[in-house]
Design an enzyme around this catalytic site. Structure first.
Site, PDB file in Angstrom:
ATOM      1  N   SER A  86       0.783  -1.234   0.000  1.00  0.00           N
ATOM      2  CA  SER A  86       0.000   0.000   0.000  1.00  0.00           C
ATOM      3  C   SER A  86       0.817   1.288   0.000  1.00  0.00           C
ATOM      4  CB  SER A  86      -0.952   0.013   1.204  1.00  0.00           C
ATOM      5  OG  SER A  86      -2.016  -0.876   0.979  1.00  0.00           O
ATOM      6  N   GLY A 325       4.643  14.231  11.859  1.00  0.00           N
ATOM      7  CA  GLY A 325       5.276  13.400  10.849  1.00  0.00           C
ATOM      8  C   GLY A 325       4.254  12.864   9.877  1.00  0.00           C
ATOM      9  N   TYR A 326       4.743  12.240   8.819  1.00  0.00           N
ATOM     10  CA  TYR A 326       3.868  11.590   7.859  1.00  0.00           C
ATOM     11  C   TYR A 326       4.571  10.374   7.283  1.00  0.00           C
ATOM     12  CZ  TYR A 326       6.525  14.521   4.516  1.00  0.00           C
ATOM     13  OH  TYR A 326       7.509  15.135   3.794  1.00  0.00           O
ATOM     14  N   GLY A 327       3.820   9.519   6.596  1.00  0.00           N
ATOM     15  CA  GLY A 327       4.408   8.312   6.040  1.00  0.00           C
ATOM     16  C   GLY A 327       3.335   7.376   5.532  1.00  0.00           C
ATOM     17  N   HIS A 328       3.679   6.075   5.442  1.00  0.00           N
ATOM     18  CA  HIS A 328       2.719   5.071   5.000  1.00  0.00           C
ATOM     19  C   HIS A 328       3.302   3.696   5.265  1.00  0.00           C
ATOM     20  CE1 HIS A 328      -0.759   3.591   2.769  1.00  0.00           C
ATOM     21  NE2 HIS A 328      -1.131   4.843   2.543  1.00  0.00           N
ATOM     22  N   ASP A 329       2.419   2.720   5.518  1.00  0.00           N
ATOM     23  CA  ASP A 329       2.799   1.325   5.634  1.00  0.00           C
ATOM     24  C   ASP A 329       2.311   0.581   4.408  1.00  0.00           C
ATOM     25  OD1 ASP A 329       3.696   2.019   8.130  1.00  0.00           O
ATOM     26  OD2 ASP A 329       2.185   0.882   9.234  1.00  0.00           O
ATOM     27  N   GLY A 330       2.873  -0.616   4.173  1.00  0.00           N
ATOM     28  CA  GLY A 330       2.414  -1.417   3.059  1.00  0.00           C
ATOM     29  C   GLY A 330       2.691  -2.890   3.273  1.00  0.00           C
TER      30      GLY A 330
END
Length: 484
Positions: A86, A325-330
């Site tokens: 993702s 902060g910001y980001g994303h997992d997948g």
């Protein structure tokens, strides 16, 4: 294997032969220490292979550990590519924002203005769902609709057509519900506005301007490089290679099918940290667009599954005791990725793995890394308190449903229990999950017996209420309204 890669004064990327590297702020990084921590944590939690990239004030450092495939023993290197699941949504969101700032797309206009063929099970929602809602997971579109529309260039068009009758998780604009379907609709919007398939538009508008030569979407592209194999197995044990290297259809691209090295992933993050400017000075996004993507659109009732406090336009947003902060997992089949960005410190960290207790490695490693590099105190692992509160569970009992899933919540001997069953098109996905619910608060519970897929030890199960008063439950960031 590890190396430190830096952006030199002449504007060239080069590998340095030293373990002690200084970033542009003069801070010394003990790369030997972080290599040892990566090796130790990877081995302890049965992760076959991992690649770690750190971006600190313009300097990229890349480390690798373990093997890409336990069957072949091929070593993980810093130029190995992993499936990122993702995290692909960040790439699609960035593409959409490029089109929006060029004036070719109005984020607040109905999607049907661009895609007249777009529709969902609710006619009113069909008329009103906007691109901004798709980006922020507030469209109500569901997540777990699986449809293999083949390898043709029309795969996204066919996917959007097939999703027409899929029920919404909740009314548009009323709540967050994580949606892969929504991101495939965004991918189709990209195709219509550019006249190119999503894969080619991604390459032309994003990967090429950023110089991301080890980022791709298709298996025939990935096989030019050292590619990680996913691994599957029981928690706490060494996993075995998955039955297939790539089990995602081509139509999964916009929501889950980008492959890259950890270094390339943090170079994408670097563009966002630099206000939309690539490493060679090319402007990819306007600074205002970059800021807009990081602006909170919606709060998250479930603050634990992906450590989110809110959602922007494509980004998961975090608040680490006042540090933003910001980001994303997948995740794909046996591969897991984690991206975190701390703009106040100019830091980005990417970890890509190929199985085992990946989330446990992420949690331990990132707590240490972000504390040292960015002064961030990450939350402790999600778990019930030593003295759990007394909860009146009766109001929560009932049946909750979203596309492909029925969640039956009951009370057994004074304790909460949930049965998570896959139905309809997902009926063969897995056996039902039987989950004991341990109170954290009167609406937040720690679910047992699921493993470390959603947290280090417990799965968050969060009860909430939609604006119209309907009860709902969040599992895996998906909203399931109460139906009985």
């Amino acid at each position: 294997m590890s190396k430190s890669v830096s952006w030199d004064e002449q504007g060239n990327w080069g590998a340095t032969g030293t373990w002690g590297a200084r970033d542009s702020a003069g801070r010394k990084l003990d790369l030997a220490h972080w290599q040892a921590r990566l090796d130790t944590l990877r081995d302890r939690h049965h992760v076959p292979g991992a690649s770690l990239a750190l971006l600190v004030d313009g300097t990229v450092h890349e480390l690798a550990s373990g093997v890409l495939h336990r069957g072949t023993g091929v070593e993980t290197t810093t130029d190995s590519v992993f499936q990122m699941g993702s995290i692909a949504k960040v790439y699609t969101a960035t593409l959409i924002m490029r089109l929006a700032e060029s004036g070719r797309l109005d984020l607040d206009a109905p999607v049907v203005d661009v895609l007249p063929e777009f529709s969902v099970a609710d006619p009113e929602a069909t008329r009103t769902i906007t691109t901004r809602q798709l980006l922020s997971h507030t469209s109500g579109l569901t997540c777990d609709f699986t449809h293999d529309s083949g390898r043709g260039d029309d795969c996204l068009a066919q996917y959007v057509e097939a999703a027409k009758d899929v029920a919404l998780d909740c009314p548009p604009g009323t709540a967050i519900s994580y949606s892969s379907v929504g991101y495939n609709v965004l991918g189709r919007i990209v195709e219509v506005l550019t006249g190119k398939v999503w894969d080619q538009a991604l390459d032309d508008l994003l990967l090429t301007p950023l110089g991301l030569t080890r980022t791709m979407t298709l298996p025939e592209q990935a096989l030019r490089f050292r590619a990680a194999m996913g691994h599957l197995g029981e928690p706490g044990q060494a996993p075995e290679p998955a039955p297939e290297w790539d089990m995602m259809p081509r139509s999964a691209g916009p929501y889950g099918r980008v492959l890259a090295t950890a270094g390339d992933l943090v170079r994408l993050a670097r563009m966002h940290l630099a206000g939309g400017v690539a490493e060679d000075g090319t402007r990819v996004l306007a600074a205002e667009t970059v800021a807009l993507m990081q602006r909170r659109v919606v709060d998250c009732p479930d603050k634990w599954t992906v450590s989110s406090d809110g959602w922007g336009l494509g980004w998961t947003l975090y608040d680490w005791n006042g540090v933003a902060g910001y980001g994303h997992d997948g995740a794909s089949i046996g591969q897991y990725g984690y991206l975190r960005v701390v703009p106040s410190a100019g830091v980005a960290v990417a970890l890509l793995t190929n199985g085992g207790g990946a989330r446990e490695v992420y949690a331990a490693l990132y707590r240490e890394l972000l504390a040292e590099l960015a002064g961030v105190t990450m939350p402790e692992p999600f778990a019930p308190p030593v003295q759990p509160p007394t909860v009146d569970f009766a109001p929560l009992v009932g049946t909750y449903r979203r596309e492909g899933v029925v969640i039956t919540v009951s009370e057994r001997d004074g304790a909460g229990h949930a049965r998570y069953a896959f139905v309809d098109g997902m009926a063969d996905f897995s056996e039902p999950l039987e989950i004991d619910l341990l109170p954290v608060t009167d609406t937040v519970f720690a679910g047992t017996g699921v493993g470390a897929a959603f947290s280090e030890d417990y799965m968050p199960v969060v009860f909430s209420t939609l604006p119209d008063g309907t009860g709902c439950v969040y599992i895996g960031m998906r909203c399931g309204p109460k139906v009985a």
